[in-house]
Design a protein around this motif. Structure first.
Motif, PDB file in Angstrom:
ATOM      1  N   SER A 134       0.780  -1.267  -0.008  1.00  0.00           N
ATOM      2  CA  SER A 134       0.260   0.235  -0.036  1.00  0.00           C
ATOM      3  C   SER A 134       0.910   1.164   0.039  1.00  0.00           C
ATOM      4  CB  SER A 134      -0.726  -0.013   1.356  1.00  0.00           C
ATOM      5  OG  SER A 134      -1.624   1.272   1.505  1.00  0.00           O
ATOM      6  N   PRO A 135       0.603   2.155  -0.739  1.00  0.00           N
ATOM      7  CA  PRO A 135       1.286   3.625  -0.755  1.00  0.00           C
ATOM      8  C   PRO A 135       1.103   4.519   0.401  1.00  0.00           C
ATOM      9  CG  PRO A 135      -0.474   3.517  -2.627  1.00  0.00           C
ATOM     10  CD  PRO A 135      -0.432   2.314  -1.891  1.00  0.00           C
ATOM     11  N   SER A 136       0.028   3.885   0.924  1.00  0.00           N
ATOM     12  CA  SER A 136      -0.216   4.905   2.245  1.00  0.00           C
ATOM     13  C   SER A 136       0.923   5.060   3.201  1.00  0.00           C
ATOM     14  CB  SER A 136      -1.589   4.347   2.934  1.00  0.00           C
ATOM     15  OG  SER A 136      -1.880   4.799   3.919  1.00  0.00           O
ATOM     16  N   GLY A 137       1.230   6.171   3.412  1.00  0.00           N
ATOM     17  CA  GLY A 137       2.337   6.507   4.343  1.00  0.00           C
ATOM     18  C   GLY A 137       3.726   6.417   3.755  1.00  0.00           C
ATOM     19  N   ILE A 138       3.905   5.984   2.433  1.00  0.00           N
ATOM     20  CA  ILE A 138       4.991   5.693   1.687  1.00  0.00           C
ATOM     21  C   ILE A 138       5.159   7.035   0.818  1.00  0.00           C
ATOM     22  CG2 ILE A 138       6.195   4.491   0.140  1.00  0.00           C
ATOM     23  CD1 ILE A 138       5.067   2.037   1.396  1.00  0.00           C
ATOM     24  N   LEU A 139       4.069   7.419   0.209  1.00  0.00           N
ATOM     25  CA  LEU A 139       3.982   8.516  -0.833  1.00  0.00           C
ATOM     26  C   LEU A 139       3.509   9.707  -0.092  1.00  0.00           C
ATOM     27  CD1 LEU A 139       3.993   9.440  -3.762  1.00  0.00           C
ATOM     28  CD2 LEU A 139       1.516   8.551  -4.145  1.00  0.00           C
ATOM     29  N   PHE A 140       4.192  10.764  -0.476  1.00  0.00           N
ATOM     30  CA  PHE A 140       3.764  12.276  -0.185  1.00  0.00           C
ATOM     31  C   PHE A 140       3.391  12.752  -1.509  1.00  0.00           C
ATOM     32  CE2 PHE A 140       4.552  16.657  -0.111  1.00  0.00           C
ATOM     33  CZ  PHE A 140       3.968  16.961   1.008  1.00  0.00           C
ATOM     34  N   PHE A 141       2.119  13.115  -1.437  1.00  0.00           N
ATOM     35  CA  PHE A 141       1.435  13.706  -2.676  1.00  0.00           C
ATOM     36  C   PHE A 141       0.990  14.979  -2.469  1.00  0.00           C
ATOM     37  CE2 PHE A 141      -2.311  14.356  -5.436  1.00  0.00           C
ATOM     38  CZ  PHE A 141      -1.737  14.087  -6.785  1.00  0.00           C
ATOM     39  N   MET A 142       1.202  15.999  -3.368  1.00  0.00           N
ATOM     40  CA  MET A 142       0.969  17.368  -3.377  1.00  0.00           C
ATOM     41  C   MET A 142       0.504  17.859  -4.700  1.00  0.00           C
ATOM     42  SD  MET A 142       2.972  20.803  -2.095  1.00  0.00           S
ATOM     43  CE  MET A 142       3.546  20.291  -0.414  1.00  0.00           C
ATOM     44  N   GLN A 143      -0.699  18.278  -4.578  1.00  0.00           N
ATOM     45  CA  GLN A 143      -1.149  19.000  -5.927  1.00  0.00           C
ATOM     46  C   GLN A 143      -1.799  20.643  -5.714  1.00  0.00           C
ATOM     47  OE1 GLN A 143      -4.158  16.428  -7.398  1.00  0.00           O
ATOM     48  NE2 GLN A 143      -5.797  17.230  -5.897  1.00  0.00           N
ATOM     49  N   PRO A 144      -1.786  21.291  -6.468  1.00  0.00           N
ATOM     50  CA  PRO A 144      -2.140  22.770  -6.294  1.00  0.00           C
ATOM     51  C   PRO A 144      -3.735  22.901  -5.648  1.00  0.00           C
ATOM     52  CG  PRO A 144      -1.176  22.730  -8.374  1.00  0.00           C
ATOM     53  CD  PRO A 144      -1.376  21.239  -7.756  1.00  0.00           C
TER      54      PRO A 144
END
Length: 192
Positions: free
Chosen positions: A140-150
């Motif tokens: 699972s990418p939860s807690g592994i991936l930091f995602f930011m969008q405008p």
């Protein structure tokens, strides 16, 4: 791509490593590929997409729609692998074998200039094929991936960057940074 290694990793242009990485983060010793994704119901996702609002009187075709199409091509009717914006560990031979058996599928996917409703996500296709064969390890990418969008929210970027500094993320995705306000872009670039 001539000379491309059998094992390769795809990074989109808005993605970067946030921590040291090793080959085992992508390719397991037993030969399975690491896929940063969660299993999701195809039917539930298709239903929620029906409820999605139109933009300019058109329902936009999204990344999720392309993942659903790929799952359908592999014969999976119950679930699909919901991938996020993470690096993708891939195999040349899986693509080559599939497209030798289904050449029209490749032509269909590359024939449009922009996204069309029958397009599919090629990485999803590969992972679904490998998952069916037990050759894909899901994380699972939860807690592994930091995602930011405008976002048009005050202090959104400073708060997100503060969270990034406190977290233990492996991957960062700064999606559509060019659409962010100038000060937000500067803050992200300073962090990078």
């Amino acid at each position: 791509i001539p000379g491309l290694s059998e094992h390769f990793i795809l990074f989109n242009d808005d993605l970067m490593l946030a921590a040291p990485a090793s080959p085992e983060d992508f390719f397991m010793a037993d030969g399975r590929l690491v896929c940063y994704a969660d299993r999701h119901s195809r039917k539930l996702t298709a239903f929620t997409r029906l409820l999605k609002k139109k933009k300019d009187d058109i329902k936009p075709f999204t990344f999720k729609g392309a993942m659903l199409n790929a799952a359908r091509l592999t014969g999976r009717s119950i679930y699909y692998l919901k991938m996020d914006h993470t690096p993708k560990a891939l195999l040349v031979s899986t693509y080559r074998n599939y497209y030798q058996e289904h050449p029209d599928s490749m032509i269909l996917n590359i024939s449009h200039r922009f996204r069309e409703v029958d397009d599919y996500e090629a990485q999803e296709l590969l992972y679904m094929l490998l998952h069916k064969q037990g050759r894909c390890h899901l994380i699972s990418p939860s807690g592994i991936l930091f995602f930011m969008q405008p976002k048009d929210k005050p202090d959104y970027v400073p708060k997100k960057l503060k969270r990034l500094k406190k977290g233990h993320y492996r991957f960062c995705c700064f999606n559509s940074l060019e659409n962010a306000p100038e000060e937000d872009r500067k803050d992200v670039i300073r962090w990078i």
